[in-house]
Scaffold this motif. Sequence first.
Motif, PDB file in Angstrom:
ATOM      1  N   SER A 165      -4.132  -1.302  10.261  1.00 55.18           N
ATOM      2  CA  SER A 165      -3.541  -2.023   9.140  1.00 55.18           C
ATOM      3  C   SER A 165      -2.234  -2.627   9.638  1.00 55.18           C
ATOM      4  CB  SER A 165      -3.227  -1.076   7.977  1.00 55.18           C
ATOM      5  OG  SER A 165      -4.369  -0.389   7.549  1.00 55.18           O
ATOM      6  N   VAL A 166      -1.977  -3.885   9.308  1.00 55.14           N
ATOM      7  CA  VAL A 166      -0.699  -4.498   9.651  1.00 55.14           C
ATOM      8  C   VAL A 166       0.025  -4.772   8.332  1.00 55.14           C
ATOM      9  CG1 VAL A 166       0.490  -6.419  10.776  1.00 55.14           C
ATOM     10  CG2 VAL A 166      -1.648  -5.523  11.743  1.00 55.14           C
ATOM     11  N   LEU A 167       1.236  -4.234   8.238  1.00 64.06           N
ATOM     12  CA  LEU A 167       2.016  -4.341   7.014  1.00 64.06           C
ATOM     13  C   LEU A 167       3.243  -5.217   7.229  1.00 64.06           C
ATOM     14  CD1 LEU A 167       1.963  -0.549   6.078  1.00 64.06           C
ATOM     15  CD2 LEU A 167       0.338  -2.317   5.393  1.00 64.06           C
ATOM     16  N   THR A 168       3.620  -5.966   6.198  1.00 61.11           N
ATOM     17  CA  THR A 168       4.882  -6.685   6.181  1.00 61.11           C
ATOM     18  C   THR A 168       5.829  -5.830   5.352  1.00 61.11           C
ATOM     19  OG1 THR A 168       3.805  -8.834   6.354  1.00 61.11           O
ATOM     20  CG2 THR A 168       6.052  -8.820   5.489  1.00 61.11           C
ATOM     21  N   VAL A 169       6.950  -5.434   5.958  1.00 61.45           N
ATOM     22  CA  VAL A 169       7.879  -4.500   5.325  1.00 61.45           C
ATOM     23  C   VAL A 169       9.269  -5.131   5.259  1.00 61.45           C
ATOM     24  CG1 VAL A 169       8.931  -2.202   5.486  1.00 61.45           C
ATOM     25  CG2 VAL A 169       6.565  -2.557   6.246  1.00 61.45           C
ATOM     26  N   VAL A 170       9.862  -5.107   4.065  1.00 63.35           N
ATOM     27  CA  VAL A 170      11.251  -5.523   3.918  1.00 63.35           C
ATOM     28  C   VAL A 170      12.090  -4.252   3.907  1.00 63.35           C
ATOM     29  CG1 VAL A 170      12.960  -6.692   2.476  1.00 63.35           C
ATOM     30  CG2 VAL A 170      10.614  -7.574   2.588  1.00 63.35           C
ATOM     31  N   VAL A 171      12.975  -4.138   4.897  1.00 68.18           N
ATOM     32  CA  VAL A 171      13.875  -2.992   4.990  1.00 68.18           C
ATOM     33  C   VAL A 171      15.188  -3.394   4.333  1.00 68.18           C
ATOM     34  CG1 VAL A 171      15.105  -1.413   6.532  1.00 68.18           C
ATOM     35  CG2 VAL A 171      12.791  -2.200   7.118  1.00 68.18           C
ATOM     36  N   GLY A 172      15.557  -2.669   3.279  1.00 74.67           N
ATOM     37  CA  GLY A 172      16.770  -2.983   2.530  1.00 74.67           C
ATOM     38  C   GLY A 172      18.037  -2.503   3.222  1.00 74.67           C
TER      39      GLY A 172
ATOM     40  N   PRO B 227      12.371   1.005   2.787  1.00 73.93           N
ATOM     41  CA  PRO B 227      11.537  -0.161   2.496  1.00 73.93           C
ATOM     42  C   PRO B 227      11.672  -0.559   1.020  1.00 73.93           C
ATOM     43  CG  PRO B 227      10.305   1.472   3.738  1.00 73.93           C
ATOM     44  CD  PRO B 227      11.588   2.122   3.310  1.00 73.93           C
ATOM     45  N   THR B 228      11.922  -1.832   0.779  1.00 74.05           N
ATOM     46  CA  THR B 228      12.010  -2.327  -0.597  1.00 74.05           C
ATOM     47  C   THR B 228      10.744  -3.077  -1.000  1.00 74.05           C
ATOM     48  OG1 THR B 228      13.135  -4.346   0.129  1.00 74.05           O
ATOM     49  CG2 THR B 228      14.533  -2.486  -0.540  1.00 74.05           C
ATOM     50  N   ASP B 229       9.937  -3.457  -0.009  1.00 71.18           N
ATOM     51  CA  ASP B 229       8.676  -4.143  -0.284  1.00 71.18           C
ATOM     52  C   ASP B 229       7.734  -3.862   0.889  1.00 71.18           C
ATOM     53  OD1 ASP B 229       6.866  -5.796  -1.670  1.00 71.18           O
ATOM     54  OD2 ASP B 229       7.516  -7.579  -0.576  1.00 71.18           O
ATOM     55  N   VAL B 230       6.523  -3.444   0.567  1.00 71.31           N
ATOM     56  CA  VAL B 230       5.506  -3.169   1.591  1.00 71.31           C
ATOM     57  C   VAL B 230       4.235  -3.875   1.162  1.00 71.31           C
ATOM     58  CG1 VAL B 230       4.137  -1.395   2.760  1.00 71.31           C
ATOM     59  CG2 VAL B 230       6.521  -0.917   2.152  1.00 71.31           C
ATOM     60  N   ARG B 231       3.756  -4.796   1.984  1.00 71.75           N
ATOM     61  CA  ARG B 231       2.547  -5.569   1.667  1.00 71.75           C
ATOM     62  C   ARG B 231       1.574  -5.541   2.833  1.00 71.75           C
ATOM     63  NH1 ARG B 231       3.786  -9.527  -2.700  1.00 71.75           N
ATOM     64  NH2 ARG B 231       5.976  -9.193  -3.189  1.00 71.75           N
ATOM     65  N   LEU B 232       0.300  -5.542   2.483  1.00 71.08           N
ATOM     66  CA  LEU B 232      -0.749  -5.579   3.498  1.00 71.08           C
ATOM     67  C   LEU B 232      -0.875  -7.001   4.023  1.00 71.08           C
ATOM     68  CD1 LEU B 232      -3.005  -3.943   4.906  1.00 71.08           C
ATOM     69  CD2 LEU B 232      -4.526  -4.705   3.074  1.00 71.08           C
ATOM     70  N   GLN B 233      -0.681  -7.169   5.324  1.00 73.60           N
ATOM     71  CA  GLN B 233      -0.832  -8.486   5.945  1.00 73.60           C
ATOM     72  C   GLN B 233      -2.230  -8.625   6.533  1.00 73.60           C
ATOM     73  OE1 GLN B 233       2.168  -9.655   8.811  1.00 73.60           O
ATOM     74  NE2 GLN B 233       0.728 -11.034   9.808  1.00 73.60           N
ATOM     75  N   ALA B 234      -2.717  -7.559   7.196  1.00 70.61           N
ATOM     76  CA  ALA B 234      -4.048  -7.587   7.796  1.00 70.61           C
ATOM     77  C   ALA B 234      -4.695  -6.221   7.567  1.00 70.61           C
ATOM     78  CB  ALA B 234      -3.967  -7.901   9.287  1.00 70.61           C
ATOM     79  N   SER B 235      -5.909  -6.237   7.051  1.00 69.40           N
ATOM     80  CA  SER B 235      -6.618  -5.008   6.713  1.00 69.40           C
ATOM     81  C   SER B 235      -7.243  -4.341   7.930  1.00 69.40           C
ATOM     82  CB  SER B 235      -7.715  -5.318   5.693  1.00 69.40           C
ATOM     83  OG  SER B 235      -8.501  -4.174   5.431  1.00 69.40           O
TER      84      SER B 235
END
Length: 137
Positions: free
Chosen positions: A57-64, A69-77
């Motif tokens: 799984s590849v995740l896009t993570v915004v580190v505050g 992490p303030t936002d974690v989204r799936l970029q690639a399953s």
Amino acid sequence: MNMRIALTLAATASVLAACGKSEPQAPAIAPTQVAAVQTPPPEYPIELACTGVGGKSVLTVVVGVEGAPTDVRLQASSGNAQLDESAQQRVREWKFKPATRNGQAVPTTIQVPVSFNPPQPRPDQCFVIEERLRRGG
């Protein structure tokens, strides 16, 4: 020359001389990159591990600015929704040292790959699970 005029001319000359010079600036503080501090692995469901289901799984993570992490989204399953969800859940709990600019923490977006590789050798639990599946339960 009148003393008053002489003082005025001297003061004006000082001001004009200072105009071309700038105040010494504080040295710039080098920026830093985000750094992982606590990154426990996600749970790998034993049934999936035993049946050889894996992936990345590849995740896009915004580190505050606080390092969480303030936002974690799936970029690639990974190809398996259960593995993707496990990765996202765990990464939301990770801790980071935030990136900085001019000495101040700033939010930063990073890519986080999470790999699920079936264990070798297979855990003993796999034999119990296979036996249960063979018996239909």
